[in-house]
Design a protein around this motif. Structure first.
Motif, PDB file in Angstrom:
ATOM      1  N   GLU A 327     -19.241 -10.472  -1.849  1.00 49.14           N
ATOM      2  CA  GLU A 327     -20.084  -9.021  -2.179  1.00 49.14           C
ATOM      3  C   GLU A 327     -20.576  -8.469  -0.923  1.00 49.14           C
ATOM      4  O   GLU A 327     -21.058  -9.027   0.003  1.00 49.14           O
ATOM      5  N   PRO A 333     -20.361   0.045   1.837  1.00 50.63           N
ATOM      6  CA  PRO A 333     -19.521  -0.921   1.864  1.00 50.63           C
ATOM      7  C   PRO A 333     -17.973  -0.619   2.169  1.00 50.63           C
ATOM      8  O   PRO A 333     -17.266  -1.433   2.333  1.00 50.63           O
ATOM      9  N   MET A 334     -17.537   0.604   1.628  1.00 48.91           N
ATOM     10  CA  MET A 334     -16.235   1.108   1.614  1.00 48.91           C
ATOM     11  C   MET A 334     -15.826   1.014   3.246  1.00 48.91           C
ATOM     12  O   MET A 334     -14.426   0.832   3.585  1.00 48.91           O
ATOM     13  N   LEU A 337     -14.966  -2.466   3.878  1.00 46.04           N
ATOM     14  CA  LEU A 337     -13.731  -3.185   3.189  1.00 46.04           C
ATOM     15  C   LEU A 337     -12.442  -3.443   4.071  1.00 46.04           C
ATOM     16  O   LEU A 337     -11.677  -4.299   3.952  1.00 46.04           O
ATOM     17  N   VAL A 340     -12.048  -6.487   5.910  1.00 44.59           N
ATOM     18  CA  VAL A 340     -11.790  -7.698   5.260  1.00 44.59           C
ATOM     19  C   VAL A 340     -10.476  -8.003   5.187  1.00 44.59           C
ATOM     20  O   VAL A 340      -9.699  -7.343   4.558  1.00 44.59           O
ATOM     21  N   LYS A 341     -10.204  -9.228   5.701  1.00 50.86           N
ATOM     22  CA  LYS A 341      -8.712  -9.783   5.777  1.00 50.86           C
ATOM     23  C   LYS A 341      -8.476 -10.784   4.570  1.00 50.86           C
ATOM     24  O   LYS A 341      -7.368 -10.640   3.960  1.00 50.86           O
ATOM     25  N   ASN A 342      -9.538 -11.491   4.647  1.00 51.36           N
ATOM     26  CA  ASN A 342      -9.267 -12.740   3.812  1.00 51.36           C
ATOM     27  C   ASN A 342     -10.326 -12.719   2.542  1.00 51.36           C
ATOM     28  O   ASN A 342     -11.424 -13.284   2.881  1.00 51.36           O
ATOM     29  N   ALA A 343     -10.286 -12.455   1.342  1.00 51.13           N
ATOM     30  CA  ALA A 343     -11.063 -12.617   0.117  1.00 51.13           C
ATOM     31  C   ALA A 343     -10.441 -12.255  -1.212  1.00 51.13           C
ATOM     32  O   ALA A 343      -9.522 -11.475  -1.268  1.00 51.13           O
ATOM     33  N   GLY A 344     -10.733 -13.149  -1.982  1.00 52.09           N
ATOM     34  CA  GLY A 344      -9.900 -13.167  -3.295  1.00 52.09           C
ATOM     35  C   GLY A 344     -10.461 -11.864  -3.991  1.00 52.09           C
ATOM     36  O   GLY A 344      -9.441 -11.184  -4.432  1.00 52.09           O
ATOM     37  N   SER A 345     -11.568 -11.558  -4.236  1.00 53.97           N
ATOM     38  CA  SER A 345     -11.989 -10.162  -4.953  1.00 53.97           C
ATOM     39  C   SER A 345     -13.387  -9.798  -4.203  1.00 53.97           C
ATOM     40  O   SER A 345     -14.249 -10.526  -3.824  1.00 53.97           O
ATOM     41  N   VAL A 346     -13.467  -8.468  -3.858  1.00 48.54           N
ATOM     42  CA  VAL A 346     -14.433  -7.968  -3.035  1.00 48.54           C
ATOM     43  C   VAL A 346     -15.509  -7.094  -3.935  1.00 48.54           C
ATOM     44  O   VAL A 346     -14.761  -6.331  -4.484  1.00 48.54           O
ATOM     45  N   ARG A 374      -6.790 -16.949   2.128  1.00 51.77           N
ATOM     46  CA  ARG A 374      -6.153 -16.551   3.489  1.00 51.77           C
ATOM     47  C   ARG A 374      -4.497 -16.447   3.098  1.00 51.77           C
ATOM     48  O   ARG A 374      -3.902 -15.748   3.860  1.00 51.77           O
TER      49      ARG A 374
END
Lengths: 428, 428
Positions: A327, A333-334, A337, A340-346, A374
């Motif tokens: 989160e 936040p955009m 974003l 952000v390289k590694n995250a299932g869902s943001v 990853r």
């Protein structure tokens, strides 16, 4: 309530805590192997035997009838059905965009080649039964398969104590588009899907969550059929700036912690004040929650916070941790974003708590856990297709390229490969 | 030379022969686990120890120098380099089309959501050394990663007896775009890629073929990093009509059989005459081939033919067998292609022998084996990306949908999930 860690270059301590949550269950392999073999050999008979032994019920027909589904619709609240239908629409809309396209490349010499995207023909979805029935999980596992074009989507789920099916699960299955449901669970259900029995035809892929017996069975049949990821314990990481509402941050950290005592909740913030406020809110809110015992235990072991000098540093640490749910409770936040390289869902901004994604928004909630974001992705339409290439060489093309292909094959010592080109060369 | 089977509904006998070729190697798990642990704990020191023990050589620098690569280019024939460059261009062109796109859905209430496609950051490619060096395999494993946008592509390969690198492999690596190469092989190389050592930084995914030690090591580190499919024994299935040249059919069946004694070659034809001609050709051509001993052994066990009443029946059986390589040596192959549901790669017409795909044409030669084309796909650009979803709910949206999300969460007994929405609801 939220153990504070010193900031460091990589915060390895935090990462190791996240990654070492899993409990090994190697001793199950023997037990599960026996069940698999028994079902492979004795089919329906073995299914019935294990259902009686484990679920303590004699099931008359393994297959759920149209009548049972009609009854389920009558017993479930109408507003629940409406909410589920709306969620299904959102999920379908989001996944429609994931469809891959066939392509073809054609050359002037008559050569053409390309790739076709073909839906799997038959998919099995495991749905846990018992006290915690998750209709949302039915939607998330079935809809991507349906969008991919899978014609036969089969569901298996343990029978209720009366030998029936949980009505919420039945309703969700119908809404998602499942046409075959069988009342069988555990490792025996996975065996039936992988090998086939008199009642249940074997599938090409098995997806869906389950207990350690189910997970072990899935691992063991992998290769015989495809499977989805084996989910590990779940986690949320929240990056909060000083404008984030501590009440929201605390609530979201707890929404993850209630899953089970291995769930991890991590706060990265630029503000010491915010950290203190969040802790205060946690203490207050947790007392009102039904699952407060689990939440408290999860927080005790896996509730963590790090104060970062700036958002850049928060982002860096988050990329190293590679959380399942991320989160970004920050003003813009955009902008963050893209980093952000590694995250299932943001989940972006102050009004997008994780449950929006778990239940309703559209993205899939089957996500890579324990740092595997990853390299792994969420369940998607791509999980239910196979890609098959094709190539046509014209007589002109094979003659023109023959020398090069023969040379490459011969240098690898594969002279029969070279020969298959040589026999086609037309000598002038 | 080509055992003739009776036609039947599913030809299960043939399918069982194909699927049961694999030799189990469970006893390797212990040995390999020890190597993995040793490298994890002792890093470079362990790598050097195993290289000395297994490769019988002391390697000075693990990393291959620019100078070694320059020397390799001087020692390799120019026409080979040219052929390899041309193959690399074709492969790159084919894979470029596989790139997935990001997408976004935005709503009038300010809500937006979507999916980003992100390249893996660091990928390791295993390349076997020894007598059989396969430069084509370097291209096929590296180029899709490069096209996907992977910034760091690392190669590991066992040192030669003189402590150097096979020049063909070095040249292929350079052409494909590899910037880091290490002279280390076996399970120890896989351990280095998965855990990292002083010299070799850990990767996100490991691809590439290897012996049973390498395959076992890959299975054991799976989850810690991603891996590609573990390839089983390979196979070709040829559907030939009465116009197919028996000389070509025989040559292509043998090109697969020379790989190893477990390779399977299957002919489905509508013509008994054609079958007889092919057998005659096989007997003649095999004597001219270097690897005739392997080819004969593979044919003895896994050379099979079935005479079908029509092409429709050939296609049906082929879909059940789900071959890695499928050649459609028929007059109108494109018409038949649409009916092919399960095949790794399809070679169309009389002038597209499998080696066109193995070496040169463009499609990937890393394909699903042993019937897994039912659910697995070739190595592709998609193998080197991860997909990450995002969702932004506006204040308006969360307030409008709150009731539904809360209801869905509460029915699943997850009240902390419901709470994270409740705290955001603005009461009027």
């Amino acid at each position: 309530m939220l153990r504070l860690f010193e900031i460091s270059k990589s915060n390895e301590e935090v990462i190791n805590i996240i990654k070492n949550r899993e409990e090994e269950n190697l001793d199950l392999v023997d037990t599960v192997s026996k069940i698999l073999k028994d079902v492979k050999d004795n089919k329906d008979k073995a299914l019935r035997k294990y259902t009686e032994a484990f679920d303590k019920v004699k099931v008359k027909d393994l297959r759920v009838s149209e009548n049972e589904i009609k009854k389920a619709f009558k017993s479930v609240e109408e507003d629940f059905i409406e909410a589920l239908k709306r969620a299904a629409e959102n999920i379908e809309k989001f996944h429609e965009k994931q469809k891959s396209k066939d392509y073809i490349i054609s050359e002037e010499d008559g050569t053409y080649m390309g790739q076709r995207v073909l839906p799997l023909e038959r998919v099995g979805v495991y749905v846990p039964g018992g006290t915690a029935a998750y209709p949302s999980s039915v939607l998330m596992n079935v809809i991507p398969a349906k969008v991919a074009g899978v014609k036969e989507i089969v569901m298996v789920t343990p029978p209720s104590k009366a030998g029936g099916i949980n009505p919420y699960i039945a309703v969700a299955a119908k809404i998602a588009g499942v046409k075959e449901i069988y009342k069988v669970g555990g490792a025996q259900a996975i065996a039936a899907l992988a090998y086939g029995t008199e009642s249940i035809e074997r599938v090409d892929k098995i997806v869906g969550p389950g207990n350690t017996y189910v997970a072990t069975a899935k691992k063991l049949v992998f290769g015989k059929v495809d499977i989805d990821m084996i989910a590990g314990p779940s986690e949320i990481l929240i990056i909060a700036d000083d404008k984030a509402d501590a009440k929201y941050v605390a609530a979201d950290l707890m929404s993850q912690a209630e899953h089970d005592k291995l769930a991890a909740s991590i706060l990265l913030t630029t503000s010491v004040e915010k950290y203190k406020e969040v802790v205060k809110e946690l203490k207050k809110q947790v007392e009102e929650l039904e699952r407060k015992a689990i939440i408290k235990e999860a927080f005790k072991n896996y509730g963590m916070a790090i104060i970062c000098p700036n958002l850049e540093k928060c982002k860096e640490l988050s990329n190293i941790i590679a959380p399942e749910h991320l989160e970004l409770m920050v003003e813009n936040p955009m902008e963050l974003l893209g980093k952000v390289k590694n995250a299932g869902s943001v989940f972006l901004g102050y009004y997008s708590p994780e449950p929006v994604g778990d239940y309703f928004g559209g993205p899939n909630h089957v996500l890579p856990t324990s740092g595997t974001a990853r390299f792994f992705s969420a369940l998607s339409v791509d999980s239910f297709v196979k890609k098959s290439s094709f190539i046509y060489y014209s007589k002109e093309a094979i003659n023109r390229e023959a020398d090069k292909i023969i040379l490459l094959a011969e240098k690898e010592g594969l002279t029969a490969h070279a020969n298959s080109v040589k026999v086609r060369v037309i000598k002038e």
